[in-house]
Design an enzyme around this catalytic site. Structure first.
Site, short mmCIF file in Angstrom:
data_model
loop_
_atom_site.label_atom_id
_atom_site.label_comp_id
_atom_site.label_asym_id
_atom_site.label_seq_id
_atom_site.Cartn_x
_atom_site.Cartn_y
_atom_site.Cartn_z
N SER A 34 0.68 -1.11 -0.03
CA SER A 34 0.23 0.03 -0.04
C SER A 34 0.95 1.40 0.09
O SER A 34 0.26 2.31 -0.04
CB SER A 34 -0.93 0.00 1.17
N THR A 166 -39.26 26.69 -11.18
CA THR A 166 -39.72 25.49 -10.74
C THR A 166 -39.86 24.93 -11.91
O THR A 166 -40.11 25.40 -12.82
CB THR A 166 -40.94 25.52 -9.57
N HIS A 167 -39.21 23.39 -11.87
CA HIS A 167 -39.33 22.46 -13.14
C HIS A 167 -38.63 23.19 -14.37
O HIS A 167 -38.77 22.95 -15.41
CB HIS A 167 -40.76 22.61 -13.70
N SER A 288 -12.46 25.89 -28.06
CA SER A 288 -12.69 24.61 -28.64
C SER A 288 -11.75 24.45 -29.65
O SER A 288 -11.22 25.66 -30.24
CB SER A 288 -14.14 24.56 -29.32
N LYS A 294 -16.46 29.24 -29.59
CA LYS A 294 -16.69 28.45 -28.20
C LYS A 294 -16.03 29.06 -26.88
O LYS A 294 -14.89 29.40 -27.13
CB LYS A 294 -16.71 26.90 -28.44
N ASN A 296 -16.12 27.38 -23.19
CA ASN A 296 -16.69 26.28 -22.61
C ASN A 296 -16.56 26.46 -21.10
O ASN A 296 -15.25 26.83 -20.63
CB ASN A 296 -16.42 24.78 -22.96
N GLU A 301 -18.23 21.99 -15.25
CA GLU A 301 -18.73 20.73 -16.06
C GLU A 301 -18.00 19.61 -14.97
O GLU A 301 -18.55 18.68 -14.79
CB GLU A 301 -18.34 20.52 -17.45
N GLN A 333 -7.51 -2.23 4.18
CA GLN A 333 -6.50 -1.35 3.23
C GLN A 333 -7.01 -0.49 2.17
O GLN A 333 -6.36 0.53 1.61
CB GLN A 333 -4.98 -2.30 3.07
N LYS A 336 -8.12 3.82 1.92
CA LYS A 336 -7.33 4.87 1.96
C LYS A 336 -7.43 5.47 0.71
O LYS A 336 -7.71 6.83 0.63
CB LYS A 336 -5.99 4.83 2.45
N1 ARG Z 1 -1.00 -1.21 5.41
C1 ARG Z 1 -2.01 -1.85 6.16
C2 ARG Z 1 -3.64 -0.98 6.21
O1 ARG Z 1 -3.48 -0.03 5.49
C3 ARG Z 1 -1.57 -1.50 7.84
C4 ARG Z 1 -2.19 -2.53 8.80
C5 ARG Z 1 -1.60 -3.80 8.49
N2 ARG Z 1 -2.02 -4.75 9.50
C6 ARG Z 1 -1.84 -6.09 9.35
N3 ARG Z 1 -2.15 -6.79 10.43
N4 ARG Z 1 -1.31 -6.59 8.06
O2 ARG Z 1 -4.34 -1.79 6.48
#
Ligand code: ARG
Length: 469
Positions: A34, A166-167, A288, A294, A296, A301, A333, A336
């Protein structure tokens, strides 16, 4: 198919080598790592480690020399990361292991003592809460800035009429300032949702360890306080395994993005040539490559479009968390990237909306002209019949409908009817009625609390300016 041996790392595993003869397979490492995204939490990880180390030091679990070395080592690592001198390693899986391994490289054995009474499970829960909390504070300031921008425009155009819909059909005239303040109310509630999320989030998981707590007599109040949390979490299983704080953050993000997308959509419509209600400067417009005429409103958007990924992040994390048994599971994990991506998109949307709000130039003459078109003051006429001739509202509504049909037939608006036309529908109507048919009279009359009258807008602007400081 290649030899499965090729899929193995030859190196021994560096993190849990004691139990394992060989390193993880290449795919194992790839799916497990990660560090590619959780490096974003390096500041929070170091912050958490410093608080944990200081507490271990106070309890005598770390001696003074070890503590000083850890503090110096972490400061050095922070400086390296800040300066872009830190090489993040996939083999070390995540930000926690990357920093700890480097710490040990720098200061030796003391680095290996830092993880006493701690697990990556409580560490990541703590880091992530800290990260989300920082994001909340930044986003809240941006939301306040959008409000300030809207309030500024509301003050400027407190009395300028525009068509209210409205609408998406012309309904009644409103003031441009009132329209701006509608979004101020929405954004104020968005901030309220973030504040609620922050309040519930603000408990410290550190010391929950892997899932069961720890046999070390940790001072959890001390680490909680050092990290700005209100208190330590009360159940170790819950603390390492819930991500509801991230879900609340994403819900607040999704609702706010929905609000921003509505304003963005209005900006897109208002900019289109047939409407031409506002103009955006070149700073918020693109051209454009083929159609030279144009202009834009891409930023608007994209604010509208980014709502999709923010909603997606919420649904994605809800789905990851659904049905997970207690306590930590590696599925988590996957929390995030969704939050990082949504936070970044939300921040960009807010910057774009604040920018466009300050940038746009309303076409006041056109807004005024359309405010009165489409028999927009028909309700004012009906209200006059009720107020002056004491007609029941339903009868007044019917008489007004006939007058609208009459005007439509003659190709004029209501103010273009003659008194004789008016009296053909109801003999009691006097010249006086023409006083309520202008857009200015219409908006000025809407003085009910929360209504569009310029005096109301001015009062609300004053209230918001005081609240925003
Ligand atoms: N990189 C892991 C996560 O984001 C950290 C926790 C890992 N814990 C484990 N028991 N392998 O969740």
């Amino acid at each position: 198919m290649s030899d499965p041996q090729d899929l193995r790392n030859t190196e021994q595993n560096i993190q849990w080598g004691g139990r394992f003869a060989a390193g993880p397979g290449v795919v194992m490492q790839e799916i497990n790592a990660s560090i590619g995204f959780d490096r974003k939490m390096w500041r929070q990880d170091i912050q958490g480690s410093l608080a944990h180390a200081a507490m271990l030091g106070k309890l005598g679990i770390l001696d003074t020399k070890d503590l000083t070395d850890i503090q110096g080592g972490l400061a050095g690592i922070a400086a390296d990361i800040e300066a872009g001198r830190f090489a993040f390693a996939d083999a070390l899986e995540d930000i926690h292991m990357n920093i700890e391994a480097r710490l040990t490289e720098r200061i030796g054995d003391a680095g290996r003592r830092l993880h006493t009474g701690r697990s990556r499970n409580d560490q990541v829960a703590t880091d992530f809460r800290l990260w989300v909390r920082d994001a909340i504070d930044g986003l809240d300031a941006q939301l306040a800035d959008v409000m300030a921008a809207l309030v500024g425009r509301a003050e400027e155009f407190a009395a300028d009429p525009m068509p209210g819909f409205t609408h998406l059909q012309t309904a009644q005239p409103v003031t441009f300032g009132h329209h701006m303040l509608a979004y101020v109310e929405m954004i104020a509630r968005d901030r309220g949702r973030l504040a609620d999320c922050r309040r519930r989030l603000n408990e410290c998981p550190l010391g929950s360890a892997a899932l069961a707590g720890t046999s070390f007599p940790l001072d959890r109040e001390m680490t909680a306080k050092a990290l700005g949390f209100d208190r330590p979490t009360a159940n170790s299983l819950d603390a390492v395994s819930d991500r509801d704080f991230a879900l609340e953050f994403l819900s607040a993000a999704a609702i706010s993005a929905m609000h921003l997308s509505r304003f963005a959509e209005e900006i897109v419509i208002w900019c289109s040539a047939p409407f031409s209600f506002i103009r955006l400067s070149d700073a918020f417009t693109t051209g454009s490559s083929i159609m030279p005429q144009k202009r834009n409103p891409d930023a608007a958007e994209l604010v509208r479009g980014k709502t999709g990924r923010i909603n997606g992040a919420l649904v994605s994390l809800l789905t990851v968390m659904k049905g997970l048994t207690l306590a930590y599971a590696k599925d988590m994990q996957e929390d995030k990237e969704q939050v990082f991506d949504a936070a970044e998109a939300w921040a960009l949307c807010l910057a774009a909306i604040a920018g466009m709000t300050r940038d746009m130039t309303p076409n006041l003459a056109r807004l005024r002209a359309f405010a009165g078109s489409g028999f927009a003051t028909a309700t004012d006429l009906a209200d006059w019949l009720v107020r002056v001739l004491r007609l029941p509202f339903r009868d007044a509504h019917h008489a007004t409908g006939r007058l609208v049909a009459l005007a439509e037939g003659k190709g004029v608006d209501l103010a273009g009817l003659t008194l004789a036309d008016m009296q053909s529908v109801h003999p009691g109507i006097t010249q006086d009625v023409f006083g309520v048919l202008t857009v200015d009279a219409s908006v000025a009359s809407r003085t009910s609390y929360g209504g569009t009258a310029p005096v109301n807008v001015t009062a609300q602007v004053k209230r918001w300016k005081e609240a925003l400081g």
